[in-house]
Design a protein around this motif. Structure first.
Motif, PDB file in Angstrom:
ATOM      1  N   LEU A  21      73.646  26.001  27.870  1.00  0.00           N
ATOM      2  CA  LEU A  21      74.349  26.518  26.695  1.00  0.00           C
ATOM      3  C   LEU A  21      75.475  27.451  27.121  1.00  0.00           C
ATOM      4  N   SER A  22      75.239  28.255  28.172  1.00  0.00           N
ATOM      5  CA  SER A  22      76.270  29.165  28.670  1.00  0.00           C
ATOM      6  C   SER A  22      77.451  28.376  29.207  1.00  0.00           C
ATOM      7  N   PHE A  23      77.168  27.276  29.922  1.00  0.00           N
ATOM      8  CA  PHE A  23      78.244  26.432  30.448  1.00  0.00           C
ATOM      9  C   PHE A  23      79.073  25.851  29.315  1.00  0.00           C
ATOM     10  N   GLU A  24      78.374  25.352  28.283  1.00  0.00           N
ATOM     11  CA  GLU A  24      79.076  24.776  27.138  1.00  0.00           C
ATOM     12  C   GLU A  24      79.991  25.825  26.504  1.00  0.00           C
ATOM     13  N   ARG A  25      79.475  27.049  26.385  1.00  0.00           N
ATOM     14  CA  ARG A  25      80.226  28.118  25.732  1.00  0.00           C
ATOM     15  C   ARG A  25      81.441  28.524  26.560  1.00  0.00           C
ATOM     16  N   ASP A  26      81.246  28.666  27.871  1.00  0.00           N
ATOM     17  CA  ASP A  26      82.305  29.195  28.720  1.00  0.00           C
ATOM     18  C   ASP A  26      83.431  28.201  28.977  1.00  0.00           C
ATOM     19  N   TYR A  27      83.079  26.939  29.131  1.00  0.00           N
ATOM     20  CA  TYR A  27      84.073  25.996  29.616  1.00  0.00           C
ATOM     21  C   TYR A  27      84.495  24.922  28.623  1.00  0.00           C
ATOM     22  N   LYS A  28      83.891  24.891  27.459  1.00  0.00           N
ATOM     23  CA  LYS A  28      84.304  23.880  26.490  1.00  0.00           C
ATOM     24  C   LYS A  28      84.800  24.486  25.182  1.00  0.00           C
ATOM     25  N   SER A  29      84.658  25.807  25.031  1.00  0.00           N
ATOM     26  CA  SER A  29      85.141  26.456  23.816  1.00  0.00           C
ATOM     27  C   SER A  29      86.605  26.845  23.978  1.00  0.00           C
ATOM     28  N   TYR A  30      87.449  25.857  24.194  1.00  0.00           N
ATOM     29  CA  TYR A  30      88.880  26.138  24.317  1.00  0.00           C
ATOM     30  C   TYR A  30      89.455  26.451  22.951  1.00  0.00           C
ATOM     31  N   PHE A  31      90.292  27.444  22.893  1.00  0.00           N
ATOM     32  CA  PHE A  31      90.980  27.733  21.650  1.00  0.00           C
ATOM     33  C   PHE A  31      92.087  26.711  21.434  1.00  0.00           C
ATOM     34  N   PRO A  32      92.354  26.357  20.190  1.00  0.00           N
ATOM     35  CA  PRO A  32      93.477  25.434  19.930  1.00  0.00           C
ATOM     36  C   PRO A  32      94.791  26.205  19.945  1.00  0.00           C
ATOM     37  N   ILE A  33      95.051  26.895  21.038  1.00  0.00           N
ATOM     38  CA  ILE A  33      96.234  27.751  21.115  1.00  0.00           C
ATOM     39  C   ILE A  33      97.350  27.024  21.851  1.00  0.00           C
TER      40      ILE A  33
ATOM     41  N   PRO B 137      68.148  31.893  19.418  1.00  0.00           N
ATOM     42  CA  PRO B 137      69.215  31.641  20.403  1.00  0.00           C
ATOM     43  C   PRO B 137      69.516  30.167  20.627  1.00  0.00           C
ATOM     44  N   PHE B 138      68.496  29.317  20.620  1.00  0.00           N
ATOM     45  CA  PHE B 138      68.754  27.900  20.871  1.00  0.00           C
ATOM     46  C   PHE B 138      69.416  27.232  19.673  1.00  0.00           C
ATOM     47  N   THR B 139      69.008  27.619  18.464  1.00  0.00           N
ATOM     48  CA  THR B 139      69.640  27.052  17.262  1.00  0.00           C
ATOM     49  C   THR B 139      71.099  27.479  17.198  1.00  0.00           C
ATOM     50  N   PHE B 140      71.346  28.773  17.322  1.00  0.00           N
ATOM     51  CA  PHE B 140      72.715  29.278  17.243  1.00  0.00           C
ATOM     52  C   PHE B 140      73.577  28.734  18.384  1.00  0.00           C
ATOM     53  N   GLY B 141      72.979  28.645  19.590  1.00  0.00           N
ATOM     54  CA  GLY B 141      73.730  28.142  20.735  1.00  0.00           C
ATOM     55  C   GLY B 141      74.191  26.713  20.530  1.00  0.00           C
ATOM     56  N   ASN B 142      73.321  25.884  19.981  1.00  0.00           N
ATOM     57  CA  ASN B 142      73.676  24.478  19.754  1.00  0.00           C
ATOM     58  C   ASN B 142      74.709  24.349  18.634  1.00  0.00           C
ATOM     59  N   ILE B 143      74.585  25.184  17.596  1.00  0.00           N
ATOM     60  CA  ILE B 143      75.553  25.162  16.496  1.00  0.00           C
ATOM     61  C   ILE B 143      76.939  25.597  16.998  1.00  0.00           C
ATOM     62  N   LEU B 144      76.973  26.616  17.869  1.00  0.00           N
ATOM     63  CA  LEU B 144      78.245  27.047  18.466  1.00  0.00           C
ATOM     64  C   LEU B 144      78.925  25.891  19.184  1.00  0.00           C
ATOM     65  N   ARG B 145      78.126  25.139  19.938  1.00  0.00           N
ATOM     66  CA  ARG B 145      78.664  24.012  20.708  1.00  0.00           C
ATOM     67  C   ARG B 145      79.191  22.924  19.778  1.00  0.00           C
ATOM     68  N   ILE B 146      78.420  22.601  18.743  1.00  0.00           N
ATOM     69  CA  ILE B 146      78.810  21.545  17.804  1.00  0.00           C
ATOM     70  C   ILE B 146      80.092  21.922  17.066  1.00  0.00           C
ATOM     71  N   LEU B 147      80.168  23.161  16.577  1.00  0.00           N
ATOM     72  CA  LEU B 147      81.360  23.603  15.842  1.00  0.00           C
ATOM     73  C   LEU B 147      82.576  23.663  16.773  1.00  0.00           C
ATOM     74  N   GLY B 148      82.354  24.066  18.031  1.00  0.00           N
ATOM     75  CA  GLY B 148      83.453  24.109  18.994  1.00  0.00           C
ATOM     76  C   GLY B 148      84.070  22.741  19.214  1.00  0.00           C
TER      77      GLY B 148
ATOM     78  N   ILE C 156      71.427  16.560  14.012  1.00  0.00           N
ATOM     79  CA  ILE C 156      71.459  15.804  12.751  1.00  0.00           C
ATOM     80  C   ILE C 156      72.468  16.443  11.798  1.00  0.00           C
ATOM     81  N   VAL C 157      72.415  17.787  11.723  1.00  0.00           N
ATOM     82  CA  VAL C 157      73.370  18.518  10.883  1.00  0.00           C
ATOM     83  C   VAL C 157      74.798  18.278  11.368  1.00  0.00           C
ATOM     84  N   GLY C 158      74.981  18.274  12.707  1.00  0.00           N
ATOM     85  CA  GLY C 158      76.306  18.072  13.280  1.00  0.00           C
ATOM     86  C   GLY C 158      76.880  16.699  12.980  1.00  0.00           C
ATOM     87  N   ARG C 159      76.024  15.684  12.939  1.00  0.00           N
ATOM     88  CA  ARG C 159      76.498  14.321  12.673  1.00  0.00           C
ATOM     89  C   ARG C 159      77.088  14.185  11.271  1.00  0.00           C
TER      90      ARG C 159
END
Length: 791
Positions: A290-302, A464-475, A785-788
């Motif tokens: 989850l940390s890897f997903e957060r650090d390296y895939k949460s690019y801002f659309p800047i 933490p696991f629910t929020f972490g996965n939601i962060l990844r999906i929304l990102g 499922i929510v993300g789909r």
């Protein structure tokens, strides 16, 4: 001789004979640290935890390499004028006392202005004055109080240590011992007669005892240390029942072996530790993912403007920046990479990095550091190195800008874990007392099984696991949240406030007409050059509209947020903005959005903007009106009121001519009336409103402007998906509540079998990590499922 322990670090101080202030110390170093803390009024360090310190090491001459400016330059995260920032890895960080003393370094040395600890990564980020203390002196100061940093000279990097493999080693030892103990227990299991009783019974039992020693004293040491520190600090953490159960099993089994009354429970003991470590290893791996997903895939659309070799301007994403590129940085834009100033005058606000909003002036040839915000006119820079993809995330999530928005689920999780431990200890003692009176042979198994089966690890993992996965999906859906707490805040929202220009309007499709005197070519060139330095949505639209002209390097540039811009080139002076700003009397019948121009104090004319609203705006508002109060707060006049009235639902509040401070006050008032406010703005004029709101979302449309005040960044292309994102945040809360319920059901069923003596400790140890895994699987499946549904 009476045994004495060091007041600072807890080591044996009996033979040292070093005392100060009637307190024993194991060495002069520990005594010196205590003296430093006493002189600086920091002795409450010892109130947080008994003997929390480390023995300081002799470091004389060890850090002479930090006198080399090239090495120091590589180690520093930020270096500008008097201010330097370094992020140091400190392996010794282990408790609340460590955090407290490291975040109070300013009391030990006045040159330190701020220090922030990342407990998980064992790092401290220190901001200090380079004129008053050098990096070498700072490192020696840290070493002198027992917190020696780890600095790798291999590649001049800080904290890039070898991966911590201790858990794998402990897991390997426990697994090896468990397998052998189970093998040695077979004769007992199958009730082998003469062979077992006469020849090898004692040998096998002592071998099982020998195999259990490294498991208890090495593999399980983290549980015992954590439990000991918790009890010493008068905190019952979740490791207390685990350590107690393992200790009871080991002591009882050892007594049976020594007195030759039985074979003990070494199979249960080694199996218990092995399966606990398997669960811990799984949890650690999942957190790392989850940390890897957060650090390296949460690019801002800047976006950032790149100047090509042909001199043309093109917008590129920040992570496409390469070394040697020429970039255009406009007013209010963030510098995304380390670079050299080539053209223009830089006036930089490094509050993103340092937390202080003092501006720094730079001239051509100076090095500019990533994270500075240009607050003057436009500048051109040459890139020194490509962007670190997680750097902007790190800046945005800087603790300096964290608002005090409590996460109720984090608090609830901690409260449940603490109360759970107390309750489970009580149940274990009562159940053991009952079985001692009725069937003493089952008492030890019941006590241990209750302690293990009811460990609240599964509950602690839910949020933490629910929020972490939601962060990844929304990102992945181009909605970037600052942290997990924002999801919980979004779920509580009942009022949504939108800015108009650049938020619900699209800059790309806006049409513009001009009324007034014809601008000369020199005036048009000056206007174009002036607009080039601004990131206001109207400035960007007008800049794109005007024909190509030679770009001038302005002698003077000043932008007044929400009002206008003034600039000067040689003897020509221009003002662009509202009618009062250019000192023109506004016609009473003018209702459309207008930008007025004056040159050399002479009014020239106005540009009238005809707004194009974002795709799906009406549909979005009709969906949102069912659950939220909707408000439009615009700094423009009422020219678009009639169009918006037709386009938006009847109960939408429309307020115009709102200054940035008016928006902030409006939000503050409604919050005092009980509203939970979501503010959606462009991130430029709305910084105050975004900061005041419960959640602030900045809309990003190919511009490098966002504020540390915002809690989320939404790509403009996904604006019409806002209702779905809010729905997902509510679903996340439901998933956590369901996972809490599942954990409770599991614990109740497990406790029933444990209390009634039908559950062996080793089975409980297998079920405990399985329960944690089941919660992670449940939350992952539900969130996916929510993300789909977003597709």
């Amino acid at each position: 001789m009476k045994h004495k322990t060091c007041f600072h670090c807890g080591l044996d101080a009996t033979s040292a004979n070093v005392t100060f202030d009637n307190k024993p110390f194991c060495c002069i170093g520990c005594k010196t640290v205590y003296e430093i803390f006493t002189v600086n009024d920091l002795t409450c360090y010892y109130d947080l935890q008994e003997a929390p310190g480390a023995t300081p090491k002799e470091v004389a001459g060890k850090y002479n390499f930090l006198e080399n400016s090239k090495i120091v330059e590589q180690l520093l995260e930020f270096n500008s004028d008097d201010t330097q920032i370094v992020n140091l890895y400190i392996p010794y960080i282990h408790c609340s006392s460590c955090i407290w003393i490291l975040e109070n370094l300013n009391k030990l040395h006045p040159a330190v202005s701020a220090s922030i600890v990342n407990f998980g990564k064992k790092t401290v980020r220190v901001t200090y004055s380079a004129q008053k203390i050098s990096l070498k002196e700072l490192v020696i100061l840290l070493s002198s109080i027992g917190y020696e940093p780890y600095i790798s000279l291999e590649d001049y990097s800080v904290g890039k240590k070898k991966a911590d493999r201790s858990l794998i080693y402990k897991l390997g030892v426990a697994g090896f011992a468990f397998g052998n103990v189970m093998f040695l227990s077979f004769p007992e299991y199958f009730e082998v007669g003469e062979f077992w009783l006469e020849k090898y019974k004692h040998l096998f039992r002592w071998l099982m005892f020998a195999y259990s020693l490294p498991v208890v004293f090495y593999s399980a040491q983290d549980y015992f240390i954590s439990a000991y520190k918790g009890v010493r600090s008068k905190i019952l953490n979740i490791d207390v029942p685990i350590a107690l159960g393992a200790a009871v099993l080991f002591v009882r089994s050892s007594i049976e072996i020594i007195l030759d009354t039985g074979s003990g429970f070494f199979d249960s003991l080694t199996g218990l530790i092995f399966f606990l470590l398997v669960g811990k290893f799984f949890q650690q791996k999942t957190y790392s993912f989850l940390s890897f997903e957060r650090d390296y895939k949460s690019y801002f659309p800047i976006g950032i403007t790149k100047i090509t070799d042909e001199g043309k301007e093109e917008s590129i994403q920040v992570y496409d920046i390469k070394k040697g590129d020429r970039l255009l940085i406009r007013s209010e834009e963030l510098i995304p990479v380390d670079c050299v100033l080539i053209k223009g005058k830089a006036r930089l606000d490094y509050s993103f990095v340092t937390g202080e909003s003092k501006t720094v002036s730079k001239i051509s040839g100076d090095k500019l550091f990533a994270g500075g915000k240009q607050v003057g006119g436009n500048i051109e820079v040459d890139v020194l190195k490509s962007i670190e993809q997680s750097y902007l995330t790190q800046l945005w999530s800087n603790d300096v800008f964290k608002k005090d928005k409590e996460s109720s689920f984090t608090t609830l999780t901690n409260r449940i874990s603490k109360n759970f431990t107390i309750t489970i200890l009580a149940i274990a003692l009562i159940a053991t007392g009952y079985w001692l009176l009725n069937d003493s042979s089952k008492a030890i198994n019941v006590f241990t099984a209750v302690l293990i089966i009811a460990c609240p690890c599964a509950i602690a993992l839910s949020a933490p696991f629910t929020f972490g996965n939601i962060l990844r999906i929304l990102g992945k859906r181009k909605f970037y949240l600052k942290n997990a707490n924002v999801i919980e805040q979004l779920a509580k929202i009942n009022t949504i406030i939108f800015d108009k220009t650049g938020t619900i309007t699209s800059n790309k499709d806006t049409s513009i007409s001009y009324e007034g005197e014809v601008l000369s070519s020199s005036e048009e060139t000056l206007l174009k050059s002036t607009l080039r330095g601004s990131n206001h949505p109207l400035s960007r639209s007008l800049y794109e509209l005007l024909s190509e002209n030679d770009i001038l390097t302005l002698d003077k540039y000043q932008e007044y947020i929400g009002i206008g811009i003034e600039a000067q080139y040689n003897n020509d002076y221009i003002k662009v903005g509202s009618a009062p700003f250019v000192k023109h009397e506004l016609e009473k019948d003018t209702l459309n959005t207008t930008v007025h121009i004056s040159t050399n104090n002479k009014y020239k004319g106005k540009f009238t903007f005809y707004n194009a609203y974002r795709k799906g705006l009406s549909q979005l508002f009709n969906i949102l009106k069912k659950d939220y109060d909707l408000v439009i707060l615009s700094g423009d006049n009422e020219g678009e009121k009639e169009n918006l009235t037709k386009l938006l639902p009847p109960k939408t509040k429309l307020l115009f001519n709102q200054k940035p401070e008016d928006k902030l006050e409006y939000i503050e008032y409604h919050q005092s009336e009980g509203a939970n406010v979501l503010m959606v703005g462009d991130g430029l004029n709305d910084a105050g409103a975004l900061a005041q709101s419960n959640v602030g979302i900045a809309i990003s449309e190919n511009v490098n402007v966002f504020s540390p005040a915002c809690d989320a960044i939404l790509d403009a292309s996904k604006f019409n998906e806002l209702a779905n994102y809010l729905k997902i945040s509510k679903s996340a809360i439901k998933i956590i509540k369901w996972s809490f319920l599942l954990s409770f059901i599991y614990n109740i069923i497990g406790l029933y079998f444990a209390i009634t003596g039908q559950l062996a400790p080793v089975i409980a140890a297998i079920l405990m990590p399985l329960s944690s895994i089941s919660i992670v699987v449940f939350t992952t499946i539900c969130t996916n499922i929510v993300g789909r549904k977003l597709k």
